[in-house]
Design an enzyme around this catalytic site. Sequence first.
Site, PDB file in Angstrom:
ATOM      1  N   TYR A  32      44.487  45.234  41.560  1.00 24.26           N
ATOM      2  CA  TYR A  32      45.003  46.876  40.895  1.00 24.26           C
ATOM      3  C   TYR A  32      44.122  47.846  40.704  1.00 24.26           C
ATOM      4  CZ  TYR A  32      44.349  45.757  35.925  1.00 24.26           C
ATOM      5  OH  TYR A  32      43.641  45.672  34.797  1.00 24.26           O
ATOM      6  N   ARG A  51      36.373  50.880  44.328  1.00 28.09           N
ATOM      7  CA  ARG A  51      36.217  49.707  43.611  1.00 28.09           C
ATOM      8  C   ARG A  51      37.634  48.861  43.908  1.00 28.09           C
ATOM      9  NH1 ARG A  51      36.619  49.694  37.240  1.00 28.09           N
ATOM     10  NH2 ARG A  51      38.926  50.364  37.621  1.00 28.09           N
ATOM     11  N   ARG A  99      55.547  29.559  49.325  1.00 26.15           N
ATOM     12  CA  ARG A  99      54.823  29.236  48.437  1.00 26.15           C
ATOM     13  C   ARG A  99      53.996  28.230  48.792  1.00 26.15           C
ATOM     14  NH1 ARG A  99      53.781  26.064  43.784  1.00 26.15           N
ATOM     15  NH2 ARG A  99      52.668  27.113  42.216  1.00 26.15           N
ATOM     16  N   HIS A 101      49.456  27.332  47.657  1.00 30.77           N
ATOM     17  CA  HIS A 101      48.233  27.856  47.034  1.00 30.77           C
ATOM     18  C   HIS A 101      47.291  28.566  48.168  1.00 30.77           C
ATOM     19  CE1 HIS A 101      50.033  25.852  43.753  1.00 30.77           C
ATOM     20  NE2 HIS A 101      48.824  26.280  42.719  1.00 30.77           N
ATOM     21  N   GLU A 178      33.251  42.183  27.152  1.00 35.78           N
ATOM     22  CA  GLU A 178      34.017  43.400  27.087  1.00 35.78           C
ATOM     23  C   GLU A 178      35.080  43.297  26.304  1.00 35.78           C
ATOM     24  OE1 GLU A 178      35.373  44.491  31.248  1.00 35.78           O
ATOM     25  OE2 GLU A 178      35.757  42.310  31.457  1.00 35.78           O
TER      26      GLU A 178
HETATM   27  N1  PDD Z   1      41.799  48.727  32.241  1.00 34.81           N
HETATM   28  N2  PDD Z   1      37.209  46.171  31.450  1.00 34.81           N
HETATM   29  C1  PDD Z   1      38.742  45.495  31.802  1.00 34.81           C
HETATM   30  C2  PDD Z   1      39.070  44.039  31.402  1.00 34.81           C
HETATM   31  C3  PDD Z   1      39.627  46.233  32.174  1.00 34.81           C
HETATM   32  O1  PDD Z   1      41.030  45.925  32.227  1.00 34.81           O
HETATM   33  C4  PDD Z   1      39.331  48.054  31.970  1.00 34.81           C
HETATM   34  C5  PDD Z   1      40.220  48.825  32.426  1.00 34.81           C
HETATM   35  C6  PDD Z   1      38.047  48.220  31.929  1.00 34.81           C
HETATM   36  C7  PDD Z   1      37.584  49.696  31.875  1.00 34.81           C
HETATM   37  O2  PDD Z   1      37.556  50.110  33.247  1.00 34.81           O
HETATM   38  P1  PDD Z   1      37.888  51.572  33.687  1.00 34.81           P
HETATM   39  O3  PDD Z   1      37.027  52.544  33.100  1.00 34.81           O
HETATM   40  O4  PDD Z   1      37.696  51.567  35.102  1.00 34.81           O
HETATM   41  O5  PDD Z   1      39.257  51.759  33.382  1.00 34.81           O
HETATM   42  C8  PDD Z   1      37.078  47.319  31.543  1.00 34.81           C
HETATM   43  C9  PDD Z   1      42.607  49.532  32.610  1.00 34.81           C
HETATM   44  C10 PDD Z   1      42.757  50.787  32.465  1.00 34.81           C
HETATM   45  C11 PDD Z   1      43.963  48.581  32.621  1.00 34.81           C
HETATM   46  O6  PDD Z   1      44.024  47.705  32.904  1.00 34.81           O
HETATM   47  O7  PDD Z   1      45.028  49.336  32.166  1.00 34.81           O
END
Ligand code: PDD
Length: 286
Positions: A32, A51, A99, A101, A178
């Site tokens: 997504y 991406r 279904r 895997h 992160e």
């Molecule tokens: N989340 N790390 C994770 C695990 C994330 O889910 C996201 C973004 C980021 C930052 O990525 P970006 O700058 O491309 O948004 C880092 C989005 C916004 C979400 O899942 O809603």
Amino acid sequence: MRMVLMNGEFIPREQAKVDIEDRGYQFGDGIYEVIRVYNGKMFMAKEHLERLSASSEKIGIAISYSISELTTLLEELIAKNSLSTGIIYMQFTRGVSPRNHSYPTEAVTPTFVAYTKMLNRPLDNLENGVSTITVEDIRWSRCDIKSLNLLGNVMAKQKATEADCYESIQYRELSVTEGSSSNIWIVNGEKIQTHEANQFILNGITRQKIIQLCGENGIEVEEKAFSIEDLIDADEVFLSSTTSEVTPIVSVNNVPVKEGKVGEMTKKLQNLFVEAIISECGQISN
Ligand code: PDD
């Protein structure tokens, strides 16, 4: 009427339904993106779609739309919903198949869904900062793929919510990786630092923009993992994401970062980021 994009067609929200044997629904087998919309225009759409394409290649889902075809469809989606400030959520799953895997052996068409949501800029958080907690990173080791499998992230965010915090900062052994849905940064003096873009983090589009802006403005960036100790001792801490932009972190585990005030470097980066938005999307209202 709220319109969504489903497999290339614009249909009313109420008519968009998912098959019980869709592999996204059963296995989280899909990918997504979340793209920011300011002033009715997408911000960094090309980077998000690139991406998406990279994520799809990593898991072997063939997307039959080119980046320019997707861009046109998403622009139409924004127009149909008269969206000014908000986001586009989009996902591709491997498709519908009995279904099992392993990937289906017969040709399956990926399921493609995209929709818009109104979402204001988080002005209060941007100005005053947010609180965070640290949690162990229990996720898999392909966090570079923007996969629909978000259980680890969901569990981490829930811990933050239960602690009355905005975000969880995850760590693997001694290194901060992160946030549950954001990238994490520390500032020391004039230097900023964030985890290197490898398989343990998602290489955020906001992260990439911040690195570019630092390069253009003579701000030193180190892409290298740092420890929880470094996090606690930092002059400033902030997070970045599509929806949160550059959000200051003013406390970690109930301990204020420095005096608990928003730092000067964070403010400088926020200003550079807003300039970048305005130059791509025009003047922003909220
Ligand atoms: N989340 N790390 C994770 C695990 C994330 O889910 C996201 C973004 C980021 C930052 O990525 P970006 O700058 O491309 O948004 C880092 C989005 C916004 C979400 O899942 O809603």
